[in-house]
Design a protein around this motif. Structure first.
Motif, PDB file in Angstrom:
ATOM      1  N   GLU A   1     -12.766 -28.158  -4.409  1.00  0.00           N
ATOM      2  CA  GLU A   1     -11.568 -27.342  -4.265  1.00  0.00           C
ATOM      3  C   GLU A   1     -11.582 -25.965  -4.194  1.00  0.00           C
ATOM      4  OE1 GLU A   1      -8.710 -29.352  -6.716  1.00  0.00           O
ATOM      5  OE2 GLU A   1      -9.332 -31.438  -6.173  1.00  0.00           O
ATOM      6  N   ALA A   2     -12.198 -25.614  -5.222  1.00  0.00           N
ATOM      7  CA  ALA A   2     -12.419 -23.884  -5.694  1.00  0.00           C
ATOM      8  C   ALA A   2     -13.057 -22.993  -4.524  1.00  0.00           C
ATOM      9  CB  ALA A   2     -12.999 -23.782  -7.029  1.00  0.00           C
ATOM     10  N   VAL A   3     -14.078 -23.660  -3.857  1.00  0.00           N
ATOM     11  CA  VAL A   3     -14.796 -22.794  -2.937  1.00  0.00           C
ATOM     12  C   VAL A   3     -13.835 -22.823  -1.713  1.00  0.00           C
ATOM     13  CG1 VAL A   3     -16.794 -22.868  -1.283  1.00  0.00           C
ATOM     14  CG2 VAL A   3     -17.034 -23.325  -3.625  1.00  0.00           C
ATOM     15  N   ALA A   4     -13.311 -23.886  -1.270  1.00  0.00           N
ATOM     16  CA  ALA A   4     -12.450 -23.710  -0.181  1.00  0.00           C
ATOM     17  C   ALA A   4     -11.177 -22.817  -0.247  1.00  0.00           C
ATOM     18  CB  ALA A   4     -11.747 -25.213   0.169  1.00  0.00           C
ATOM     19  N   ALA A   5     -10.687 -22.925  -1.652  1.00  0.00           N
ATOM     20  CA  ALA A   5      -9.525 -22.207  -1.963  1.00  0.00           C
ATOM     21  C   ALA A   5     -10.051 -20.617  -1.891  1.00  0.00           C
ATOM     22  CB  ALA A   5      -8.758 -22.451  -3.134  1.00  0.00           C
ATOM     23  N   TYR A   6     -11.003 -20.330  -2.565  1.00  0.00           N
ATOM     24  CA  TYR A   6     -11.543 -18.952  -2.688  1.00  0.00           C
ATOM     25  C   TYR A   6     -11.719 -18.414  -1.304  1.00  0.00           C
ATOM     26  CZ  TYR A   6     -14.384 -15.230  -4.108  1.00  0.00           C
ATOM     27  OH  TYR A   6     -14.679 -13.745  -4.414  1.00  0.00           O
ATOM     28  N   GLU A   7     -12.654 -19.026  -0.287  1.00  0.00           N
ATOM     29  CA  GLU A   7     -12.712 -18.685   0.966  1.00  0.00           C
ATOM     30  C   GLU A   7     -11.508 -18.388   1.637  1.00  0.00           C
ATOM     31  OE1 GLU A   7     -15.709 -17.413   1.573  1.00  0.00           O
ATOM     32  OE2 GLU A   7     -16.762 -18.278  -0.053  1.00  0.00           O
ATOM     33  N   ARG A   8     -10.472 -19.278   1.506  1.00  0.00           N
ATOM     34  CA  ARG A   8      -9.016 -19.265   2.218  1.00  0.00           C
ATOM     35  C   ARG A   8      -8.449 -18.012   1.843  1.00  0.00           C
ATOM     36  NH1 ARG A   8      -7.404 -23.487   0.580  1.00  0.00           N
ATOM     37  NH2 ARG A   8      -5.643 -22.653  -0.834  1.00  0.00           N
TER      38      ARG A   8
ATOM     39  N   ALA B   1      -7.164 -11.969   1.675  1.00  0.00           N
ATOM     40  CA  ALA B   1      -5.758 -11.291   1.356  1.00  0.00           C
ATOM     41  C   ALA B   1      -5.731 -10.981  -0.112  1.00  0.00           C
ATOM     42  CB  ALA B   1      -4.866 -12.591   1.446  1.00  0.00           C
ATOM     43  N   TYR B   2      -6.362 -11.587  -0.930  1.00  0.00           N
ATOM     44  CA  TYR B   2      -6.211 -11.115  -2.422  1.00  0.00           C
ATOM     45  C   TYR B   2      -6.883  -9.503  -2.466  1.00  0.00           C
ATOM     46  CZ  TYR B   2      -7.673 -10.529  -7.221  1.00  0.00           C
ATOM     47  OH  TYR B   2      -7.948 -10.027  -8.544  1.00  0.00           O
ATOM     48  N   LEU B   3      -8.241  -9.479  -1.951  1.00  0.00           N
ATOM     49  CA  LEU B   3      -8.645  -8.194  -2.025  1.00  0.00           C
ATOM     50  C   LEU B   3      -7.761  -6.969  -1.088  1.00  0.00           C
ATOM     51  CD1 LEU B   3     -12.464  -8.800  -1.523  1.00  0.00           C
ATOM     52  CD2 LEU B   3     -11.177  -8.107  -3.604  1.00  0.00           C
ATOM     53  N   LYS B   4      -7.065  -7.443  -0.079  1.00  0.00           N
ATOM     54  CA  LYS B   4      -6.130  -6.569   0.409  1.00  0.00           C
ATOM     55  C   LYS B   4      -4.895  -6.247  -0.390  1.00  0.00           C
ATOM     56  CE  LYS B   4      -2.896  -5.945   4.338  1.00  0.00           C
ATOM     57  NZ  LYS B   4      -2.078  -6.721   5.268  1.00  0.00           N
ATOM     58  N   PHE B   5      -4.450  -7.246  -1.041  1.00  0.00           N
ATOM     59  CA  PHE B   5      -3.369  -7.270  -2.129  1.00  0.00           C
ATOM     60  C   PHE B   5      -3.711  -6.061  -3.213  1.00  0.00           C
ATOM     61  CE2 PHE B   5      -2.737  -8.345  -6.500  1.00  0.00           C
ATOM     62  CZ  PHE B   5      -1.435  -7.995  -6.754  1.00  0.00           C
TER      63      PHE B   5
ATOM     64  N   ILE C   1      -7.645 -13.826  -8.828  1.00  0.00           N
ATOM     65  CA  ILE C   1      -7.288 -14.386  -7.601  1.00  0.00           C
ATOM     66  C   ILE C   1      -6.621 -15.901  -7.851  1.00  0.00           C
ATOM     67  CG2 ILE C   1      -9.690 -15.675  -7.581  1.00  0.00           C
ATOM     68  CD1 ILE C   1      -9.585 -15.265  -4.585  1.00  0.00           C
ATOM     69  N   TRP C   2      -6.821 -16.476  -8.877  1.00  0.00           N
ATOM     70  CA  TRP C   2      -6.471 -17.781  -9.131  1.00  0.00           C
ATOM     71  C   TRP C   2      -4.831 -17.564  -9.669  1.00  0.00           C
ATOM     72  CZ3 TRP C   2      -9.371 -20.513  -6.712  1.00  0.00           C
ATOM     73  CH2 TRP C   2     -10.754 -20.508  -6.585  1.00  0.00           C
ATOM     74  N   ASN C   3      -4.723 -16.340 -10.572  1.00  0.00           N
ATOM     75  CA  ASN C   3      -3.216 -16.353 -10.964  1.00  0.00           C
ATOM     76  C   ASN C   3      -2.547 -15.672  -9.743  1.00  0.00           C
ATOM     77  OD1 ASN C   3      -3.368 -17.464 -13.482  1.00  0.00           O
ATOM     78  ND2 ASN C   3      -4.742 -15.473 -13.967  1.00  0.00           N
ATOM     79  N   TRP C   4      -3.144 -14.852  -9.028  1.00  0.00           N
ATOM     80  CA  TRP C   4      -2.386 -14.573  -7.689  1.00  0.00           C
ATOM     81  C   TRP C   4      -2.120 -15.448  -6.527  1.00  0.00           C
ATOM     82  CZ3 TRP C   4      -4.228 -14.154  -2.505  1.00  0.00           C
ATOM     83  CH2 TRP C   4      -3.560 -13.404  -1.711  1.00  0.00           C
TER      84      TRP C   4
END
Length: 90
Positions: free
Chosen positions: A24-31, A35-39, A85-88
């Motif tokens: 679950e984490a790998v898929a969510a992270y890659e997805r 956008a997180y780094l842009k934010f 990333i997880w809280n964002w």
């Protein structure tokens, strides 16, 4: 810019995935990482910092370049005050 934050993507990924369900984490992270780094970059720019990223696998997962030690500590404090990333993640 009053300082630069350089995110080492492989180290960030490894740290973010530590202790999480791999499937679950790998898929969510890659997805969401783009956008997180842009934010994070947009938030950094608002306070006068520049955010960059590279593919170096170095610890810690970030490097801060600033004109003084005080600026470096201020940038690090700012970075630590941002959601991970997880809280964002929506």
């Amino acid at each position: 810019m009053s300082g630069r934050i350089l995110i080492h993507r492989p180290a960030h990924r490894r740290l973010a995935l530590t202790g999480r369900d791999p499937l679950e984490a790998v898929a969510a992270y890659e997805r969401c990482i783009g956008a997180y780094l842009k934010f994070l970059g947009e938030e950094a720019a608002k306070v006068g910092y520049e955010l960059r990223q590279d593919q170096h696998d170095e610890e810690p997962f970030f490097r801060i370049d600033a004109a003084s030690r005080a600026q470096q500590r201020a940038i690090q404090a700012w970075l630590q005050s941002q959601p991970d990333i997880w809280n964002w993640m929506p």
